[in-house]
Design an enzyme around this catalytic site. Structure first.
Site, PDB file in Angstrom:
ATOM      1  N   GLU A  70      93.046  41.027  58.318  1.00  0.00           N
ATOM      2  CA  GLU A  70      93.819  41.725  57.153  1.00  0.00           C
ATOM      3  C   GLU A  70      95.211  42.469  57.192  1.00  0.00           C
ATOM      4  O   GLU A  70      95.304  43.532  57.060  1.00  0.00           O
ATOM      5  CB  GLU A  70      92.631  42.885  56.405  1.00  0.00           C
ATOM      6  CG  GLU A  70      91.304  42.161  55.946  1.00  0.00           C
ATOM      7  CD  GLU A  70      90.484  43.236  55.263  1.00  0.00           C
ATOM      8  OE1 GLU A  70      90.974  44.477  55.382  1.00  0.00           O
ATOM      9  OE2 GLU A  70      89.405  42.871  54.928  1.00  0.00           O
ATOM     10  N   GLU A 103      84.200  38.147  55.765  1.00  0.00           N
ATOM     11  CA  GLU A 103      83.604  39.519  55.538  1.00  0.00           C
ATOM     12  C   GLU A 103      83.241  39.742  53.807  1.00  0.00           C
ATOM     13  O   GLU A 103      84.111  39.186  52.922  1.00  0.00           O
ATOM     14  CB  GLU A 103      84.669  40.746  55.730  1.00  0.00           C
ATOM     15  CG  GLU A 103      84.856  41.246  57.139  1.00  0.00           C
ATOM     16  CD  GLU A 103      85.720  42.304  57.374  1.00  0.00           C
ATOM     17  OE1 GLU A 103      85.622  43.046  56.271  1.00  0.00           O
ATOM     18  OE2 GLU A 103      86.499  42.362  58.289  1.00  0.00           O
TER      19      GLU A 103
HETATM   20  C1  BG6 Z   1      87.769  45.457  55.800  1.00  0.00           C
HETATM   21  C2  BG6 Z   1      87.805  45.810  57.067  1.00  0.00           C
HETATM   22  O1  BG6 Z   1      88.872  46.081  54.980  1.00  0.00           O
HETATM   23  O2  BG6 Z   1      86.847  46.119  54.935  1.00  0.00           O
HETATM   24  C3  BG6 Z   1      86.568  46.247  57.820  1.00  0.00           C
HETATM   25  O3  BG6 Z   1      88.213  44.452  57.790  1.00  0.00           O
HETATM   26  C4  BG6 Z   1      86.269  47.414  56.709  1.00  0.00           C
HETATM   27  O4  BG6 Z   1      87.257  46.757  59.039  1.00  0.00           O
HETATM   28  C5  BG6 Z   1      85.693  46.669  55.680  1.00  0.00           C
HETATM   29  O5  BG6 Z   1      85.342  48.285  57.460  1.00  0.00           O
HETATM   30  C6  BG6 Z   1      85.149  47.775  54.582  1.00  0.00           C
HETATM   31  O6  BG6 Z   1      86.016  48.517  54.390  1.00  0.00           O
HETATM   32  P1  BG6 Z   1      85.633  50.334  54.499  1.00  0.00           P
HETATM   33  O7  BG6 Z   1      87.062  50.978  54.397  1.00  0.00           O
HETATM   34  O8  BG6 Z   1      84.741  50.526  53.275  1.00  0.00           O
HETATM   35  O9  BG6 Z   1      84.968  50.516  55.858  1.00  0.00           O
END
Ligand code: BG6
Length: 465
Positions: free
Chosen positions: A166, A373
């Site tokens: 990202e 993800e």
């Molecule tokens: C993504 C990242 O942006 O989203 C992760 O690659 C991150 O590392 C995930 O944890 C969820 O975002 P957040 O800020 O809710 O943890």
């Protein structure tokens, strides 16, 4: 069966080094920018949390791999901590740090779980930041050297690499909103850093190919379908600009070898357009990936009538607190009146995943895709030794159905990595926002499968649902 997935589809879960490992001072690891940033500005993270212990995965990885196997996972997306291998960012290799990843990859291999390794998930060695970080071309060179070391050390067990996680989210928060290290609000620096990250990606891809080590290499991008709030031409144009900045600023160079016109025009208006040299390095054909990793959480609805530049991220989980993103005179995000939202203000919209997979496929028809993800942050509660998380099951089920639909229409999606394996350090949100298949007790660090873990195990074993 409602949704049967293709043979060999990867059923995975994802984590990142700083979010799970802990043991930040052990075995010669150097500090990353995150620890230093949080020491200097502890108020930046909900509840003053730190990643010092996280999930203690550094010491408990064997148990975690066993859980992955028992719960049917066939893939694990993780990141290597650059400061464990090179405490100074470059220079001599820290052998004890490398030994940890040897142990981890051995355990995964023995368990029959395919690692999908991200080289950089935001934990830049502080020593490099002290020398200018991503604004110093030496950091790009150090990254390529670090990447080459990883291929050489682990390439016999790792066959799937991603250069960066990202870069868009990291640039946004590091250099525009100031929520992540280095905590700057400097659009010119943001533009420079974005080109450096793309150059680092291209350099690491090229080095991988030159190494002759077997395997595939790609990049992980956070993509959010941008939808106009109305069909009015000004909202449609605003959505196109927001898409160019949020998504295509990174995907176009990687997929097409050029920055998007709308993004370049905006940069020119602000006097921060990349130089021809920066552009050439950032858009180099050497950076064409073997696959694309797609991270998807929520869509973005956009209107044109932005009176002020603003950013707000709900980091507390206070229901009803909206997230906001606006660039004065250009675009602003708006709440979808018909949308369903999490407590952290992220809209739940499974069709968004279908839309963006179709969109990427149209742009790059031959490119294999992975959902690297996707998941939902909830304030899960442990009650009588159990965590019932029907919202997570519904979320994942809906998004998997969207992936299945895209596959049915010819999109080559090869795997799905649920975020996350464990409840972990959720950056600005600290530990309240939980994403794991496994609940992690903050006091004892005991892992406990949530209902979603059992559900996901059954789906993985049946290759569908
Ligand atoms: C993504 C990242 O942006 O989203 C992760 O690659 C991150 O590392 C995930 O944890 C969820 O975002 P957040 O800020 O809710 O943890």
């Amino acid at each position: 069966m409602e949704c049967r997935f293709p043979e060999g589809f990867v059923w995975g879960a994802a984590t990142a080094a700083l979010q799970v490992e802990g043991a930040l001072d052990e075995d010669g690891r150097g500090p990353s920018v995150w620890e230093v940033f949080l020491r200097e500005r502890p108020g930046r993270v909900f509840g003053g949390a730190t990643p010092a212990v996280a999930c203690d995965h550094y010491h408990r990885f064997a148990e975690d791999v066993r859980l992955m196997r028992e719960f049917g996972l066939t893939g694990y997306r993780l990141s290597i901590a650059w400061p464990r291998l090179f405490p100074q960012g470059d220079g001599p290799l820290n052998e004890p740090g490398a030994a940890f990843y040897h142990r981890l990859f051995d355990a995964l291999t023995a368990a029959g779980i395919e690692p999908n390794v991200t080289l950089f998930h935001w934990d830049l060695p502080q020593a490099l930041a002290d020398r200018g970080g991503w604004e110093n071309p030496a950091t790009v060179r150090a990254f390529v050297q670090y990447a080459e070391t990883c291929y050489r050390l682990f390439g016999d067990r790792v066959r799937r690499w991603s250069t960066l996680n990202e870069p868009s989210w990291m640039t946004l928060h590091g250099w525009l909103t100031g929520l992540h290290p280095p905590g700057r609000r400097d659009p010119a620096a943001a533009a420079r850093v974005s080109t450096a990250l793309l150059a680092a990606h291209a350099g690491a891809v090229q080095t991988f190919r030159q190494s002759g080590i077997p395997g595939a290499i790609g990049i992980v991008l956070n993509l959010s379908p941008v939808l106009p709030a109305t069909e009015r031409p000004e909202d449609v144009a605003a959505a196109r600009l927001a898409d160019a900045i949020l998504n295509r600023w990174f995907s176009d160079p990687v997929l097409h070898g050029a920055f998007p016109d709308e993004g370049l025009a905006l940069c020119r208006d602000f006097g921060i357009a990349p130089s021809p040299d920066e552009t050439a390095r950032a858009t180099s054909p050497a950076g064409r990936p073997d696959f694309l990793g797609v991270n998807y959480y929520y869509p973005t609805h956009v209107a044109a009538d932005a009176t002020a530049t603003a950013y707000h991220l709900n980091t507390s989980g206070a229901r009803g607190e909206d997230c906001a993103l606006a660039l004065a005179g250009r675009f602003r995000s708006v709440r979808n009146p018909a949308g369903r939202y999490t407590d952290w203000g992220w809209e739940i919209f499974p069709d968004g995943l279908y839309l963006l997979l179709k969109n990427v496929h149209t742009q790059a028809p031959a490119l294999p895709l992975y959902v690297t993800e996707n998941g939902i942050g909830l304030a899960d509660r442990l009650v009588d030794g159990e965590v019932h998380d029907p919202e997570r099951i519904a979320f994942v089920r809906g998004h998997l159905a969207a992936v299945h639909r895209a596959i049915g229409e010819g999109v080559p999606v090869r795997g799905y990595y649920l975020w996350s394996l464990l409840d972990n350090f959720s950056w600005s949100n600290g530990y309240r926002k939980r994403y794991g298949l496994f609940h992690v007790d903050r006091a004892t660090l005991r892992r406990l499968p949530k209902d979603s873990a059992s559900w996901y195990r059954d789906v993985a074993r049946a290759n569908g649902f």
